[in-house]
Design an enzyme around this catalytic site. Structure first.
Site, PDB file in Angstrom:
ATOM      1  N   GLU A  56      -0.616  -5.524   5.609  1.00  0.00           N
ATOM      2  CA  GLU A  56       0.690  -5.598   4.934  1.00  0.00           C
ATOM      3  C   GLU A  56       1.544  -6.689   5.562  1.00  0.00           C
ATOM      4  O   GLU A  56       2.172  -7.487   4.878  1.00  0.00           O
ATOM      5  CB  GLU A  56       1.411  -4.248   5.033  1.00  0.00           C
ATOM      6  CG  GLU A  56       0.794  -3.163   4.165  1.00  0.00           C
ATOM      7  CD  GLU A  56       1.424  -1.811   4.379  1.00  0.00           C
ATOM      8  OE1 GLU A  56       1.934  -1.538   5.495  1.00  0.00           O
ATOM      9  OE2 GLU A  56       1.413  -0.993   3.434  1.00  0.00           O
ATOM     10  N   THR A  91       0.834  -1.213   0.000  1.00  0.00           N
ATOM     11  CA  THR A  91       0.000   0.000   0.000  1.00  0.00           C
ATOM     12  C   THR A  91       0.863   1.255   0.000  1.00  0.00           C
ATOM     13  O   THR A  91       1.946   1.250   0.599  1.00  0.00           O
ATOM     14  CB  THR A  91      -0.894  -0.008   1.260  1.00  0.00           C
ATOM     15  OG1 THR A  91      -1.781  -1.134   1.182  1.00  0.00           O
ATOM     16  CG2 THR A  91      -1.725   1.268   1.381  1.00  0.00           C
TER      17      THR A  91
END
Ligand code: DER
Length: 223
Positions: A103, A28
């Site tokens: 993540e 991201t």
């Protein structure tokens, strides 16, 4: 070269790590967005992506790249993601984009973490960038006190004047004043605190490779 041009450079350079017919782990942030845009140019050569945030999912889908659920995949060959800081061993501070929990999950199911970053992210010691920590709201004040005991100043991240709510429905503390000289020990220590969902130190899920955008071009760091 502007910072944006450096991000484009490393985003495109990451394509070389994408195996034909594979499912790619996608992080991201603004640098990853450049990678996603580059990935779209070869989308017929990949099976799809496992995404680390609603924001990346939206961008991938908008560009016609299939997004698979992390539970549909046992193992990914590579995970491509940015960082807020990366040290000379590949340990990172992440979470500037509030996506640190997913993540770390996708990084954990990937064999290789390829970090893409502009040169401003390379540091000797982690901790200059305010450390993001995702916490369960009811634990927030106690976690703030625990960071204070370490000399850290933790504040709740706001968005439009209200506490930012993550994709997982939790909140983020940003902690200044820390010097993280032993990332593995620090990550273990904070992970133990009740109410901490994820600490933005990526030491157990460190990067094996960093594609660093510099004025002289892309430098490949191997850790
Ligand atoms: O939130 C995150 O971990 C992002 O990867 C962030 O650390 C990097 O974002 P940037 O590429 O926009 O600087």
């Amino acid at each position: 070269l502007t910072q944006d041009e450096l991000k484009t450079l490393v985003g495109q350079a990451a394509l070389q790590y994408v195996l034909p017919g594979s499912i790619v782990g996608v992080g991201t942030g603004s640098t990853v967005n450049k990678f996603i845009d580059a990935l779209a140019t070869i989308k017929d050569q990949v099976k799809g992506a496992v995404s680390s945030s609603e924001a990346s999912t939206a961008r991938l889908k908008a560009l016609g790249i299939p997004v698979l659920d992390s539970n549909e995949v046992v193992e990914l060959a590579v995970y491509i993601d940015g960082a807020d800081e990366i040290d000379h061993q590949g340990h990172m501070v992440k979470g500037g984009g509030a996506a640190l929990t997913r993540e770390k999950i996708v990084a954990a199911q990937s064999l290789q973490f390829i970090c893409i970053a502009d040169e401003s992210k390379l540091v000797k010691t982690l901790g200059q960038f305010p450390l993001p920590v995702e916490v369960i709201p009811m634990a927030a004040k106690r976690v703030v006190r625990q960071f204070a005991a370490l000399g850290g100043v933790a504040t709740i991240r706001l968005k439009d004047g209200q506490p930012l709510v993550t994709d997982n429905g939790q909140i983020i503390l940003d902690v200044t004043g820390l010097q993280i000289s032993d990332p593995l020990a620090f990550e273990s220590q904070v992970n133990q605190w009740p109410g901490v969902v994820t600490v933005g130190v990526f030491a157990y899920q460190k990067a094996q490779v960093c594609l660093l955008g510099t004025a002289e071009g892309v430098k490949t760091l191997v850790f």
